[in-house]
Scaffold this motif. Sequence first.
Motif, short mmCIF file in Angstrom:
data_model
loop_
_atom_site.label_atom_id
_atom_site.label_comp_id
_atom_site.label_asym_id
_atom_site.label_seq_id
_atom_site.Cartn_x
_atom_site.Cartn_y
_atom_site.Cartn_z
N LYS A 27 -3.60 -6.41 -7.29
CA LYS A 27 -3.47 -6.32 -5.84
C LYS A 27 -3.01 -7.66 -5.29
N VAL A 28 -2.30 -7.61 -4.18
CA VAL A 28 -1.82 -8.81 -3.51
C VAL A 28 -2.87 -9.21 -2.48
N ASP A 29 -3.24 -10.53 -2.49
CA ASP A 29 -4.27 -11.02 -1.56
C ASP A 29 -3.66 -11.52 -0.25
N LEU A 30 -2.47 -12.08 -0.32
CA LEU A 30 -1.86 -12.68 0.87
C LEU A 30 -0.39 -12.33 0.92
N LEU A 31 0.05 -11.86 2.10
CA LEU A 31 1.47 -11.60 2.34
C LEU A 31 1.99 -12.72 3.22
N VAL A 32 2.98 -13.50 2.72
CA VAL A 32 3.66 -14.53 3.50
C VAL A 32 5.05 -13.98 3.80
N THR A 33 5.30 -13.65 5.08
CA THR A 33 6.55 -12.95 5.41
C THR A 33 7.21 -13.54 6.64
N ASP A 34 8.53 -13.52 6.59
CA ASP A 34 9.30 -13.89 7.79
C ASP A 34 9.10 -12.78 8.83
N VAL A 35 9.08 -13.18 10.11
CA VAL A 35 8.87 -12.18 11.17
C VAL A 35 10.11 -11.32 11.34
N VAL A 36 11.27 -11.95 11.40
CA VAL A 36 12.51 -11.23 11.67
C VAL A 36 13.31 -11.12 10.39
N MET A 37 13.52 -9.87 9.94
CA MET A 37 14.32 -9.60 8.75
C MET A 37 15.12 -8.33 8.99
N PRO A 38 16.23 -8.19 8.31
CA PRO A 38 17.00 -6.94 8.46
C PRO A 38 16.21 -5.77 7.89
N GLY A 39 16.36 -4.60 8.55
CA GLY A 39 15.65 -3.41 8.08
C GLY A 39 14.21 -3.44 8.54
N CYS A 40 13.30 -3.66 7.63
CA CYS A 40 11.86 -3.65 7.91
C CYS A 40 11.42 -5.07 8.26
N ASP A 41 10.92 -5.27 9.53
CA ASP A 41 10.51 -6.62 9.92
C ASP A 41 9.12 -6.93 9.39
N GLY A 42 8.66 -8.16 9.63
CA GLY A 42 7.41 -8.62 9.04
C GLY A 42 6.20 -7.82 9.46
N ARG A 43 6.08 -7.49 10.75
CA ARG A 43 4.89 -6.76 11.20
C ARG A 43 4.85 -5.35 10.63
N GLU A 44 6.00 -4.72 10.56
CA GLU A 44 6.03 -3.36 10.00
C GLU A 44 5.68 -3.40 8.51
N LEU A 45 6.20 -4.41 7.82
CA LEU A 45 5.91 -4.55 6.39
C LEU A 45 4.40 -4.74 6.16
N ALA A 46 3.76 -5.61 6.99
CA ALA A 46 2.33 -5.85 6.85
C ALA A 46 1.55 -4.55 7.05
N SER A 47 1.95 -3.79 8.04
CA SER A 47 1.25 -2.53 8.33
C SER A 47 1.36 -1.57 7.15
N ARG A 48 2.54 -1.47 6.55
CA ARG A 48 2.73 -0.52 5.43
C ARG A 48 1.98 -0.98 4.18
N LEU A 49 1.97 -2.30 3.92
CA LEU A 49 1.28 -2.79 2.72
C LEU A 49 -0.23 -2.66 2.86
N ARG A 50 -0.75 -2.73 4.09
CA ARG A 50 -2.19 -2.57 4.27
C ARG A 50 -2.62 -1.14 3.99
N GLY A 51 -1.66 -0.24 3.97
CA GLY A 51 -2.00 1.11 3.52
C GLY A 51 -2.36 1.13 2.05
N THR A 52 -1.79 0.20 1.30
CA THR A 52 -2.11 0.09 -0.14
C THR A 52 -3.27 -0.86 -0.36
N TRP A 53 -3.25 -2.01 0.34
CA TRP A 53 -4.31 -3.02 0.20
C TRP A 53 -4.93 -3.26 1.57
N PRO A 54 -5.97 -2.54 1.92
CA PRO A 54 -6.56 -2.66 3.27
C PRO A 54 -7.02 -4.06 3.62
N GLU A 55 -7.45 -4.86 2.63
CA GLU A 55 -7.96 -6.19 2.92
C GLU A 55 -6.88 -7.26 2.81
#
Length: 780
Positions: free
Chosen positions: A699-727
């Motif tokens: 499991k991944v403990d920390l997501l370090v992501t740029d906010v603005v990216m083409p396609g899926c932005d940082g906030r959307e990515l965080a939301s989708r990954l928390r579906g796999t890793w809630p913490e």
Amino acid sequence: MGGMGSLVELSDLQRAQIISHAVPRPVWLLDLDLRIAWVSPAVEQTHGFTLAELREIPFQDQMTPESLERARALAASWLTPEKLGDPRAQVCLEAELELRHKDGTSAWSDVLFTLQRDAEGKPTGYICISWDIDQRKRSEVRLDAERKMLMQMLDGFPSAVYLINDQCDLIYVNPVTESIFGVVGSFAGQKCYRYLHNREEPCPWCNNARVFGQGETVHWSGRSPANGRYYDLHDTPIRDSSGRLLKLEVGHDITELKRIEEDNAKAYQELRRSEARYRSLVENLDDVVFTLDAEQRLTFVSSAARKYGYSPEELIGRPFGLFLHPEDLPAANEAFARALAGAGAPTEFRLIDKEGRPRHTRSVSRAEVEHGQTLGVRGVLVDLTKQRQTEEQLRLAQKMEAVGRLAGGVAHDFNNLLTVINSYTDLVLGSVKPNSPSHAELVEVRRAGERAEALTRQLLAFSRRQVLQPELVDLNGLVAATEKMLGRVIGEDIELTVELSTERGVVRVDPGQIEQVIMNLAVNARDAMPRGGKLLIETAAIELGDDEARQRLALSPGPYVVLSVSDTGTGIDDETKARIFEPFFTTKHPDKGTGLGLATVYGIVQQSGGAIFVYSEVGVGTTFKVYLPREQGATAAVRTSARRPVILPATGGEVVLVVEDNDSVRTLTRRILSLAGYTVLTAADGEEAIRLSEDAARKVDLLVTDVVMPGCDGRELASRLRGTWPELRVLYMSGYTDHAIVEHHALEPDAHFLAKPFSAEALSTRAREALSAPPAKRRP
């Protein structure tokens, strides 16, 4: 005289002669056939005929036709068989006859005919005695003609005319009276109140007592209850030929006039109401309604002129051109001439108000024409000052937006480069000994990077593309916390005064950015006072009305906190004021400023949902006012400082997923985190990161992501990954945010954020902060 005996003749003649001597008047002696037997000398003198001539002219031929007819009529009724056959009957007849004279004229005489009889009582002839009544008769005829003419006039008079005695008996009624009063039948023997008003007793309004008792002439009017019509009456006392007092009443039917008067009264009232409505409309218009005469003098001005500082009384009678900007006077004169010619068109010019300030206005005028003559011009003056200010604000905002987009894009790309430059410099510095010749050179490279980093932060602040971390802040406390630092910045030759509102002003802002606003405005004020002066910083809680909020500041009405920074410096002219918030615009020496100080203030205030307004007078000073939305009834703990506690980085074996679309930044981030002891996975975009999460063995403990990216932005990515890793913890990084994120105050209040460019220490510290924090609650 025919077969008459001489005795009889002598007797009749003797009698006639005796009469002529006794009465010195014309005397005729006639036989039964009215032939003249003898006349007295007076007849010859009066009529001009001799006896011989008269013997040839029968008496009836001496009469005018009208008199002859009258005489025959009288004789027929006078000489009845009974009277002629009675020998004792004394028969006399008096008649007024018009007799001819020898010269062709005629004269009136009063003739007395006396029948003569013989001894046996038989009629023998006539003795006639005449009296001259010509003058009287002709006067009577003239008076009779005049009376007839008067009666004809009264009968044809268009008004009711009638005579009444003191017993209310009608003496005379002209025909019009019948039609005016609507009566039918003869007035003879009628009482006026019965005949005219259909009453059985005298009218209550009768004024006989005044006319007959006091001899007054009375004028009155009223409504008849008999027919409901209105009459205007003149009652005049007059006397008839016998001296009897009568009342002459002349009446006019004024029902139609009354109706017209009532209609006119209604029309007048409606006109007054319409005039009142029009005046109310004109006086309540926000625009000025005015009229000019042919000489361009003001003849009317509505009360809206007071918005320019003038009362209508001050303006009326004065030339309109006195109140115009001299440069606009030719255009105004031309517009006036066109309006007089009937070709008026909207014209814009500057009006000078009473305080000497130019006000932008638009005039719409037309020629004022009455009875075909052009009297002048009437028009409406619309104040465009607020509209022009709004347009200028819009132009400035559009210009700022365009420049901001350019600056933000450059800063974002530059931040990525600085992230790589500064971080690799830090890494190299960590491996080079302080006494190495290259160490000093690397330190200068790092300092240059820091200066470039500060410059990009200012560009991002101006472009409103920096990520804000707003919180509830007491503006009074924030100003108080910066007061000591400001004293050191502005110097000892400037007197600093801070006056804070007694009402708590809580705002939702990024404290560090508002500190930057206060500092930049204070520095700008200091530079405007090179020889010292006074600096006043104030706060106030206000309520903005609709007009001021929307038109002057482009804000929504409501509660605001105002931060005012005033100086007694050199002031700012209008030309400079129009460009004061533009980036890189400065009036200072190139070595004294970058032109980004006020641009940064403008961007921070705009991104914080507020507005900034500047007022300045050259040689007097300048005031900047910052308006920030006030939080009503805020109960959360209020922070008065923007400083964050520093958490030292720690080493661990956690798994970190780095998602960054810039290859250099992604490689650098992985290296720094790897050196810090983390297991690092990398992805170039959100879709790749999601695929990695599906294949990851741990499991991944920390997501370090740029906010603005083409396609899926940082906030959307965080939301989708928390579906796999809630913490899953998340650390966002960016040089700026896109428009949608900026509009919503960037990230959620509890988000962890790292601004580019960042150092290796800053990245490892923020990563440890994020990992040490409790898991964020998943948003629906």
